[in-house]
Design a protein around this motif. Structure first.
Motif, PDB file in Angstrom:
ATOM      1  N   HIS A 125       6.635   6.182   9.144  1.00 24.69           N
ATOM      2  CA  HIS A 125       5.707   5.500   8.246  1.00 24.69           C
ATOM      3  C   HIS A 125       4.353   5.339   8.939  1.00 24.69           C
ATOM      4  CE1 HIS A 125       9.055   3.611   5.520  1.00 24.69           C
ATOM      5  NE2 HIS A 125       8.945   4.911   5.392  1.00 24.69           N
ATOM      6  N   ALA A 126       3.321   5.052   8.134  1.00 23.12           N
ATOM      7  CA  ALA A 126       1.950   5.016   8.660  1.00 23.12           C
ATOM      8  C   ALA A 126       1.777   4.029   9.811  1.00 23.12           C
ATOM      9  CB  ALA A 126       0.976   4.684   7.529  1.00 23.12           C
TER      10      ALA A 126
ATOM     11  N   GLU B 159       0.857  -1.196   0.000  1.00 22.89           N
ATOM     12  CA  GLU B 159       0.000   0.000   0.000  1.00 22.89           C
ATOM     13  C   GLU B 159       0.894   1.247   0.000  1.00 22.89           C
ATOM     14  OE1 GLU B 159      -3.340   0.135   0.093  1.00 22.89           O
ATOM     15  OE2 GLU B 159      -3.800  -1.985   0.384  1.00 22.89           O
ATOM     16  N   LYS B 160       0.638   2.153  -0.928  1.00 25.41           N
ATOM     17  CA  LYS B 160       1.455   3.381  -1.040  1.00 25.41           C
ATOM     18  C   LYS B 160       1.420   4.217   0.232  1.00 25.41           C
ATOM     19  CE  LYS B 160       1.404   4.316  -6.012  1.00 25.41           C
ATOM     20  NZ  LYS B 160       0.195   4.262  -6.833  1.00 25.41           N
ATOM     21  N   GLY B 161       0.281   4.179   0.925  1.00 30.13           N
ATOM     22  CA  GLY B 161       0.109   5.011   2.115  1.00 30.13           C
ATOM     23  C   GLY B 161       1.091   4.710   3.231  1.00 30.13           C
ATOM     24  N   GLU B 162       1.662   3.513   3.243  1.00 31.75           N
ATOM     25  CA  GLU B 162       2.575   3.116   4.328  1.00 31.75           C
ATOM     26  C   GLU B 162       3.796   4.027   4.382  1.00 31.75           C
ATOM     27  OE1 GLU B 162       4.833   0.871   7.259  1.00 31.75           O
ATOM     28  OE2 GLU B 162       2.809   1.597   6.985  1.00 31.75           O
TER      29      GLU B 162
ATOM     30  N   ALA C 174       2.053   7.562  12.097  1.00 34.70           N
ATOM     31  CA  ALA C 174       0.682   8.109  11.928  1.00 34.70           C
ATOM     32  C   ALA C 174      -0.367   7.325  12.724  1.00 34.70           C
ATOM     33  CB  ALA C 174       0.307   8.136  10.444  1.00 34.70           C
TER      34      ALA C 174
ATOM     35  N   GLU D 243      -4.951   8.526   6.484  1.00 31.43           N
ATOM     36  CA  GLU D 243      -6.145   7.729   6.140  1.00 31.43           C
ATOM     37  C   GLU D 243      -5.837   6.230   6.180  1.00 31.43           C
ATOM     38  OE1 GLU D 243      -9.398   8.509   5.811  1.00 31.43           O
ATOM     39  OE2 GLU D 243      -8.609  10.401   6.599  1.00 31.43           O
ATOM     40  N   PHE D 244      -4.680   5.861   5.620  1.00 32.70           N
ATOM     41  CA  PHE D 244      -4.245   4.461   5.640  1.00 32.70           C
ATOM     42  C   PHE D 244      -4.020   4.013   7.092  1.00 32.70           C
ATOM     43  CE2 PHE D 244      -0.504   1.462   5.418  1.00 32.70           C
ATOM     44  CZ  PHE D 244      -1.232   0.351   5.013  1.00 32.70           C
TER      45      PHE D 244
ATOM     46  N   LYS E 288       4.271   6.780   2.884  1.00 30.84           N
ATOM     47  CA  LYS E 288       3.930   8.215   2.846  1.00 30.84           C
ATOM     48  C   LYS E 288       3.399   8.704   4.190  1.00 30.84           C
ATOM     49  CE  LYS E 288       3.230   8.610  -2.086  1.00 30.84           C
ATOM     50  NZ  LYS E 288       2.299   8.454  -3.201  1.00 30.84           N
ATOM     51  N   ASN E 289       3.323   7.806   5.162  1.00 28.19           N
ATOM     52  CA  ASN E 289       2.798   8.157   6.494  1.00 28.19           C
ATOM     53  C   ASN E 289       1.372   8.729   6.380  1.00 28.19           C
ATOM     54  OD1 ASN E 289       3.133   8.092   9.270  1.00 28.19           O
ATOM     55  ND2 ASN E 289       3.945  10.167   9.389  1.00 28.19           N
ATOM     56  N   ASP E 290       0.593   8.132   5.486  1.00 32.28           N
ATOM     57  CA  ASP E 290      -0.748   8.611   5.168  1.00 32.28           C
ATOM     58  C   ASP E 290      -1.721   8.387   6.326  1.00 32.28           C
ATOM     59  OD1 ASP E 290      -3.096   9.333   3.913  1.00 32.28           O
ATOM     60  OD2 ASP E 290      -3.323   7.430   2.860  1.00 32.28           O
TER      61      ASP E 290
END
Length: 399
Positions: A153-154, A120-123, A158, A129-130, A125-127
């Motif tokens: 990282h997410a 998952e890209k969000g990981e 996050a 939402e993810f 990117k510290n997203d």
């Protein structure tokens, strides 16, 4: 500074999301070649099992760009099954339908392993939402992944914003790593000797500067030694040199003199013209590196010199190999040093990454006092930084 431990949380009978570090090396057939990181997580997992928790494990593996079967955590699930002697439920995705369904059906005492977080890209990117989706996999969050705690990282940083301080904490491995390095840098038994290697000064510069006032001796080997030798006016041939750091190397040499820290550099090398298994090699002193040749390992005189320097050590911190140890021809210096350190009666701390791999290849891993599971993370602790994954677990009103 107080980091909340897993032992301080009221976990019994609840669901727990554990961020582990299962980023283990594998061969071309997908077989795990070193499971130390998996075994290091068992204490925390067993503690949660003993407290009748539903357990969700999450980790990354490698650096995949989206879904890639080669980076699946299925081999990790198999190894966990062998080590824990219980079934591991494997999700087909990270926050998708399959993972959610399996979590809904999870019973107390069962373990669910999510697929590779980096699918998952969000990981990375510290997203947020993810991270929010991940936080739905447990009432409690436990970070036991020291090896990635230096990354925001997410699943490391996050996610912690979705838990209050009574519902997040550090696992046993993370606490052990932090306490070990904290004690090592604050209250080492002396003489304290740092052995620093690896190819580049740039990756270790801050660590060298932070270590200097704390150690009694510093031994510098590996490719980074040539930047120091060139700074002292020596001919280094085609050896790896970071010209922009020559002044920094001189500053470190001067600072060591001022602090009364004995700084050791290699006095001989194994050199060759090309980097290959069948290339001819020569043993030369540091004064005799021929033009067009490069140093790829420390020589026998340096091994003797370093052994003499380590003889009276009570604490040894080793971070970075002495040469290109992955190739037998240039592994001897690193291996001989590893054997000597392993036989020493000192407290021997190995700073993860390549050095951990090296001592395992040399067959010395069982003799070391402590082998860190994180190369980059241990380096940042040595640099004196607070890791993002650790900062997120610090309790304000702690002691």
């Amino acid at each position: 500074m107080h980091i909340k431990s897993i032992k301080e949380l009221e976990l019994s009978g609840s669901s727990v999301f554990i961020r582990c570090d299962f980023n283990v090396p594998m061969d071309e057939f997908g077989n795990i070649t070193d499971d130390r990181r998996i075994r290091s997580a068992l204490q925390t997992i067993r503690y949660c099992l003993d407290h009748d928790c539903k357990i969700v494990l999450a980790s990354h593996l490698g650096r995949p760009k989206g879904y890639d079967e080669k980076y699946s955590l299925k081999p990790v699930a198999k190894r966990l099954h062998t080590l824990l002697k219980q079934d591991i439920i494997m999700a087909k995705d990270v926050i998708g339908e399959d993972a959610k369904k399996k979590y809904e059906n999870l019973k107390n005492g069962e373990i669910l392993l999510l697929e590779n977080l980096r699918f998952e890209k969000g990981e990375t990117k510290n997203d947020p939402e993810f991270a929010k989706e991940l936080s739905k996999f447990g009432e409690f969050y436990i970070n036991d992944a020291f090896g990635v705690s230096h990354r925001a990282h997410a699943s490391v940083e996050a996610i912690t914003h979705y838990y209050d301080q009574d519902h997040k904490g550090a696992g046993f491995l993370l606490l052990k790593e932090i306490q070990f390095f904290h004690h090592l840098l604050k209250r080492p038994t002396r003489p304290f000797v740092a052995v620093v290697g690896g190819s580049k000064v740039s990756s270790k510069l801050k660590a060298l500067i932070n270590l200097l006032p704390k150690v009694d001796k510093m031994l510098i080997g590996g490719g980074m030694a040539f930047t120091f030798l060139k700074a002292l006016g020596e001919e280094v041939g085609n050896s790896i040199v970071e010209d922009d750091l020559i002044q920094d190397a001189l500053n470190i040499i001067d600072e060591a003199k001022k602090l009364g820290v004995k700084l050791y550099l290699p006095v001989d090398f194994v050199v060759s013209q090309t980097f290959s298994e069948d290339t001819p090699i020569k043993y030369v002193t540091y004064k005799e590196i021929p033009k067009g040749w490069m140093g790829l390992d420390i020589g026998p005189a340096t091994v003797r010199l370093f052994r003499e320097a380590l003889n009276d050590a009570q604490t040894i911190l080793w971070n970075g190999p002495m040469g290109v140890y992955e190739m037998d021809k240039f592994a001897r210096g690193s291996f001989q040093l590893s054997h000597f350190i392993a036989q020493s009666y000192a407290t021997k701390v190995i700073g993860g990454g390549d050095t951990a791999d090296l001592v395992q290849r040399a067959g010395d891993d069982e003799e070391m006092t402590f082998i860190s599971t994180g190369g980059g993370a241990s380096l940042e602790l040595i640099e004196g930084k607070t890791l993002p994954g650790v900062a997120a677990l610090i309790v304000e009103n702690g002691d």
